[in-house]
Design a protein around this motif. Structure first.
Motif, PDB file in Angstrom:
ATOM      1  N   ASN A 193      29.639   6.027  31.671  1.00  0.00           N
ATOM      2  CA  ASN A 193      29.219   7.302  32.265  1.00  0.00           C
ATOM      3  C   ASN A 193      28.584   7.096  33.631  1.00  0.00           C
ATOM      4  O   ASN A 193      28.743   7.921  34.527  1.00  0.00           O
ATOM      5  N   LEU A 194      27.852   6.015  33.780  1.00  0.00           N
ATOM      6  CA  LEU A 194      27.254   5.720  35.082  1.00  0.00           C
ATOM      7  C   LEU A 194      28.342   5.459  36.122  1.00  0.00           C
ATOM      8  O   LEU A 194      28.230   5.886  37.280  1.00  0.00           O
ATOM      9  N   ALA A 195      29.412   4.786  35.713  1.00  0.00           N
ATOM     10  CA  ALA A 195      30.534   4.550  36.627  1.00  0.00           C
ATOM     11  C   ALA A 195      31.199   5.862  37.032  1.00  0.00           C
ATOM     12  O   ALA A 195      31.527   6.076  38.207  1.00  0.00           O
ATOM     13  N   SER A 196      31.388   6.753  36.055  1.00  0.00           N
ATOM     14  CA  SER A 196      32.004   8.046  36.378  1.00  0.00           C
ATOM     15  C   SER A 196      31.117   8.854  37.307  1.00  0.00           C
ATOM     16  O   SER A 196      31.607   9.557  38.203  1.00  0.00           O
ATOM     17  N   LEU A 197      29.810   8.747  37.132  1.00  0.00           N
ATOM     18  CA  LEU A 197      28.869   9.452  38.013  1.00  0.00           C
ATOM     19  C   LEU A 197      29.017   8.974  39.456  1.00  0.00           C
ATOM     20  O   LEU A 197      29.106   9.781  40.391  1.00  0.00           O
ATOM     21  N   HIS A 198      29.050   7.668  39.642  1.00  0.00           N
ATOM     22  CA  HIS A 198      29.182   7.129  41.004  1.00  0.00           C
ATOM     23  C   HIS A 198      30.553   7.461  41.598  1.00  0.00           C
ATOM     24  O   HIS A 198      30.668   7.668  42.815  1.00  0.00           O
ATOM     25  N   CYS A 199      31.587   7.523  40.754  1.00  0.00           N
ATOM     26  CA  CYS A 199      32.913   7.917  41.252  1.00  0.00           C
ATOM     27  C   CYS A 199      32.872   9.329  41.815  1.00  0.00           C
ATOM     28  O   CYS A 199      33.459   9.608  42.865  1.00  0.00           O
ATOM     29  N   HIS A 206      31.503   1.174  45.293  1.00  0.00           N
ATOM     30  CA  HIS A 206      31.015  -0.172  44.963  1.00  0.00           C
ATOM     31  C   HIS A 206      30.141  -0.129  43.714  1.00  0.00           C
ATOM     32  O   HIS A 206      30.306  -0.941  42.787  1.00  0.00           O
ATOM     33  N   GLN A 207      29.198   0.839  43.670  1.00  0.00           N
ATOM     34  CA  GLN A 207      28.338   0.963  42.489  1.00  0.00           C
ATOM     35  C   GLN A 207      29.159   1.309  41.253  1.00  0.00           C
ATOM     36  O   GLN A 207      28.878   0.825  40.150  1.00  0.00           O
ATOM     37  N   ALA A 208      30.175   2.165  41.443  1.00  0.00           N
ATOM     38  CA  ALA A 208      31.024   2.528  40.310  1.00  0.00           C
ATOM     39  C   ALA A 208      31.772   1.305  39.784  1.00  0.00           C
ATOM     40  O   ALA A 208      31.905   1.122  38.569  1.00  0.00           O
ATOM     41  N   ASP A 209      32.236   0.462  40.684  1.00  0.00           N
ATOM     42  CA  ASP A 209      32.967  -0.737  40.274  1.00  0.00           C
ATOM     43  C   ASP A 209      32.067  -1.687  39.494  1.00  0.00           C
ATOM     44  O   ASP A 209      32.476  -2.252  38.473  1.00  0.00           O
ATOM     45  N   LEU A 210      30.817  -1.828  39.930  1.00  0.00           N
ATOM     46  CA  LEU A 210      29.877  -2.705  39.217  1.00  0.00           C
ATOM     47  C   LEU A 210      29.586  -2.172  37.817  1.00  0.00           C
ATOM     48  O   LEU A 210      29.577  -2.930  36.833  1.00  0.00           O
ATOM     49  N   ALA A 211      29.334  -0.860  37.708  1.00  0.00           N
ATOM     50  CA  ALA A 211      29.057  -0.270  36.397  1.00  0.00           C
ATOM     51  C   ALA A 211      30.270  -0.373  35.483  1.00  0.00           C
ATOM     52  O   ALA A 211      30.143  -0.620  34.274  1.00  0.00           O
ATOM     53  N   LEU A 212      31.460  -0.204  36.052  1.00  0.00           N
ATOM     54  CA  LEU A 212      32.677  -0.284  35.261  1.00  0.00           C
ATOM     55  C   LEU A 212      32.904  -1.704  34.744  1.00  0.00           C
ATOM     56  O   LEU A 212      33.306  -1.906  33.584  1.00  0.00           O
ATOM     57  N   GLN A 213      32.646  -2.707  35.590  1.00  0.00           N
ATOM     58  CA  GLN A 213      32.781  -4.093  35.143  1.00  0.00           C
ATOM     59  C   GLN A 213      31.797  -4.415  34.021  1.00  0.00           C
ATOM     60  O   GLN A 213      32.130  -5.139  33.069  1.00  0.00           O
ATOM     61  N   GLU A 214      30.585  -3.835  34.107  1.00  0.00           N
ATOM     62  CA  GLU A 214      29.594  -4.045  33.042  1.00  0.00           C
ATOM     63  C   GLU A 214      30.075  -3.420  31.732  1.00  0.00           C
ATOM     64  O   GLU A 214      29.960  -4.021  30.654  1.00  0.00           O
ATOM     65  N   ALA A 215      30.635  -2.201  31.807  1.00  0.00           N
ATOM     66  CA  ALA A 215      31.142  -1.543  30.602  1.00  0.00           C
ATOM     67  C   ALA A 215      32.302  -2.333  30.001  1.00  0.00           C
ATOM     68  O   ALA A 215      32.400  -2.479  28.772  1.00  0.00           O
TER      69      ALA A 215
END
Length: 765
Positions: free
Chosen positions: A315-321, A327-336
């Motif tokens: 959800n954090l990745a979708s928020l940044h998208c 860049h922040q979305a990519d980091l959150a997505l890699q963590e998920a």
């Protein structure tokens, strides 16, 4: 074209259709409002009511029981809308109790039908009415005498505050609202605070209107959150306004800061107004509270804890998208992805993969391979929703890359079968909106109109709760915007105004899809002003368009500068725009930029230098099957050939584009095509003998009459002036003096009205 990534938005609060229970540990209270509801149920069980009115009242029972407490005025109005007779009876019942004595309220509770004996009425023990009556009777019987007295005084205050004028300063009736300690169902003993003190007597008369500002019961909180979350998803216009919903959630969190679902609804509400700080803050708080409360871990152990972490990162990745923080979305997505791989959660991994190719698309990269992998894996794990989303994304990419229409439609047909099989109404809407956009891009306005109408007249497959109609989604906004633009192209500005008015009502400015109709409205206004020659009105629209879409804003700025004869500035903007569009692979805009550049060359009589731009634009349009732009390019080529002295070739080329323009083109394009045809016919007639030449001139007169009719529909006075000028020349050549004088007079009137020097007819398409 309808956006795909919006549909991948994961809502953990709504996965089971309701919010998580057992969040508030607050008992239901016996309140004056609940007594009003009880009076309504009593009248429904003891009175004869017509069947249609009874049905309407039955639909009210659950919302009235589970919703926040209403003022007496709001309550009576709600009941009166369903059955005026019952509303009057309830008002009389409350009047008897409030203007009577305490024994009148006691008598009312004693006359209630007993749920265990009322077998033939709505008050039977297993019915909704019976359960509510049992609950109220149990709560009332547990009250002490002092608590009953305070309840009676509260009922008086609740009733009389409805009839008190705003200027009244009466303090005759004490405003006593039951507190948690006095009205708790578990409290059976009197407390020290039972005495009526001076502070209670000085409570304002309108305290009942602020009941919803206090703590809500567990059921009220669940009902409120479920209702607002459903409305935000399906009909945002009917949900509370962002500020009002924020106040309610703040009040709710003040009494229970650990209410996880309230934080999530706060996150959704903040997204409506694009508040990055509060939305991020609320999303993190939601998952923190979810983990701390153990609601996930109680049933699933450590797996529930890990699941919350996975979807928190997703959800954090979708928020940044959504906010463009790639860049922040990519980091959150890699963590998920990492956490999901550790837990072997294939469903979460598929959601991550879907967001991964969406993120690559938003960056402007080619994500075809990722999308194909996502579709294969989703089909393997029997996830039809994600598989269909992937196919729709591939179709969208295929349309941009120049795939043929039948290939794209075949792919969408296969997904539609999947949608109807699994009742995926949201994806059906996206598919129809996407089909509308594809036909529009290919220049098939009739097919686009048909698909848009099909979507707007489609019945929703979703359960219609809370009076919600499925018409506020992005797909509907896209379809309505296409309809508005199609009507504007035909000069039907009255219909355009009605469509835009509906869009403004359905998608208010604070909603997330409002930018669609805002941009559509500005583009229509801009084109209308340009067609009418009102460049001073079109120029202010450029900045507003650029605020919503930078590329469209730059293109229209170049158009205005070109119309104002500021050629150098326009050429510089077009060069920058072409470089930008080539990087972003926006083929449609590249072709439009090339056509505008060719027009700039015309103004300096560089017709031969314009040919390379036009030939390149025609090759691109045909490669990507963009029929409307290909026809527009052919018009430019024919005009260039006419100016280079080969009208016969220009006329033969023009015949290729005439059919699609007359069938699918805008009114302005039809008029321009006919005007150019007439000029070619006039030029060709000069090379023929007198007999054939007069016949060709007579055909040109008919063509100009048709062109004049189209330009009149758009109130395009500059073009009409050109038409009347040519008509006067033709009639003079044919020896038709009266018609020549008439056309000359019309030309003179328009020339005086415009008060601007006419551009040479031979230098403009």
């Amino acid at each position: 074209m309808a956006s795909v990534h919006e549909s991948l938005y994961f809502n953990p609060m709504m996965t089971n259709g309701v919010v998580h229970a057992n969040v508030f540990g607050i008992k239901d209270w016996v309140t004056p409002y609940k007594i009003s509801v009880l009076a309504l149920l009593y009248e429904m069980t003891t009175s004869k009511i017509a069947l249609p009115e009874r049905r309407r009242l039955n639909k009210l029972i659950l919302p009235l029981q589970q919703g926040p407490d209403l003022t007496l005025g709001q309550f009576l109005k709600t009941v009166e809308d369903c059955c005026p007779q019952t509303a009057y009876a309830v008002k009389l019942r409350l009047h008897e109790m409030a203007d009577g004595e305490l024994k009148d309220m006691e008598y009312f509770f004693s006359t209630l039908p007993t749920p265990f004996t009322a077998f033939d009425t709505e008050a039977y023990k297993t019915s909704v009415v019976g359960l509510f009556m049992r609950h109220m009777l149990l709560a009332y019987n547990k009250l002490s005498f002092s608590q009953v007295y305070k309840l009676y005084k509260s009922l008086q205050q609740y009733y009389h505050s409805h009839y008190a004028k705003p200027t009244d300063r009466q303090v005759d009736l004490p405003a006593l609202v039951a507190d948690d300690s006095d009205m708790d169902l578990t409290s059976t003993e009197d407390t020290v605070g039972d005495r009526i003190d001076k502070e209670e007597l000085d409570t304002p008369l309108h305290e009942s209107e602020l009941r919803c500002r206090g703590p809500l019961s567990q059921k009220q909180a669940e009902y409120f959150l479920a209702r607002q979350a459903y409305l935000l998803k399906n009909d945002e216009n009917k949900a509370l306004k962002p500020a009002a919903l924020q106040d309610e959630l703040n009040n709710m969190l003040k009494f229970n800061p650990d209410f996880a679902e309230a934080h999530y609804l706060n996150y959704l509400n903040s997204m409506r107004v694009q508040d990055i700080f509060i939305s991020t803050h609320s999303l993190l708080h939601y998952f923190d509270r979810l983990i701390l409360s153990g609601s996930e871990g109680k049933s699933n152990g450590d797996e529930g804890y890990g699941r919350s972490l996975r979807y928190a990162a997703l959800n954090l990745a979708s928020l940044h998208c959504r906010f463009g923080h790639y860049h922040q979305a990519d980091l959150a997505l890699q963590e998920a992805i990492r956490i999901a791989q550790e837990s072997n959660d294939h469903v979460c991994l598929q959601h991550c993969l879907s967001w991964l190719y969406t993120l690559e698309q938003m960056k402007g990269s080619d994500s075809s391979v990722l999308t194909e992998d996502s579709v294969k894996m989703a089909a393997h794990f029997c996830l039809p929703y994600l598989a269909s989303l992937g196919i729709q994304s591939l179709v969208q990419q295929g349309a941009i890359q120049g795939k043929t229409a039948h290939e794209l439609m075949d792919a969408l047909k296969d997904t539609d079968i999947l949608h109807w099989k699994h009742s995926l109404s949201e994806l059906i809407e996206i598919s129809l909106a996407q089909t509308t956009s594809i036909w529009r891009m290919y220049g098939k306005s009739t097919m686009a109109l048909q698909q848009a109408q099909l979507l707007l007249n489609m019945s929703s497959l979703e359960p219609v709760n809370f009076g919600v109609q499925q018409n506020n989604t992005e797909a509907f906004a896209v379809a309505l915007c296409h309809l508005a633009e199609l009507h504007a192209e035909q000069g039907l500005y009255g219909a355009v105004s009605e469509i835009l008015l509906h869009l403004k009502e359905q998608f208010p400015p604070h909603t997330q899809h409002a930018k669609l109709w805002m941009l559509c409205d500005l583009k229509i206004q801009f084109e209308r002003h340009m067609n009418e020659g009102k460049y001073h009105l079109a120029e202010p629209q450029v900045a507003a368009i650029a605020a919503l879409n930078k590329t469209e804003g730059l293109y229209r700025k170049a158009q205005v500068l070109k119309a104002l004869n500021r050629t150098t500035e326009a050429y510089g903007i077009l060069q920058r725009l072409q470089v930008h569009c080539e990087k972003s692979k926006c083929t449609e805009m590249i072709i439009r930029v090339m056509l505008s550049t060719a027009e700039l060359h015309w103004e300096s009589s560089g017709f031969s230098t314009a040919l390379p731009f036009l030939l390149q634009a025609l090759a691109l349009a045909r490669q990507h099957h963009l029929q409307a732009l290909a026809s527009e390019t052919i018009l430019h080529l024919a005009f260039t050939q006419l100016m280079l002295g080969v009208p016969q070739q220009a006329l033969s080329v023009l015949h290729e584009a005439m059919e699609p323009i007359l069938a699918h083109g805008a009114v302005m394009d039809r008029g321009r095509a006919l005007l150019l045809t007439a000029r070619c016919q006039m030029a060709v007639a000069g090379f023929r003998p007198n007999g054939q030449g007069h016949a060709a001139l007579g055909l040109a007169v008919q063509t100009l009459d048709e062109a004049a009719a189209y330009f009149s529909m758009l109130n395009c006075k500059e073009r009409l002036r050109d038409v009347h000028y040519l008509q006067a020349q033709l009639h003079r050549s044919l020896g038709q003096t009266s018609q020549c004088n008439k056309c000359a007079m019309l030309f003179r009137l328009l020339d005086q009205e415009l008060q601007s020097p006419a551009a040479p007819v031979s230098m403009r398409l």
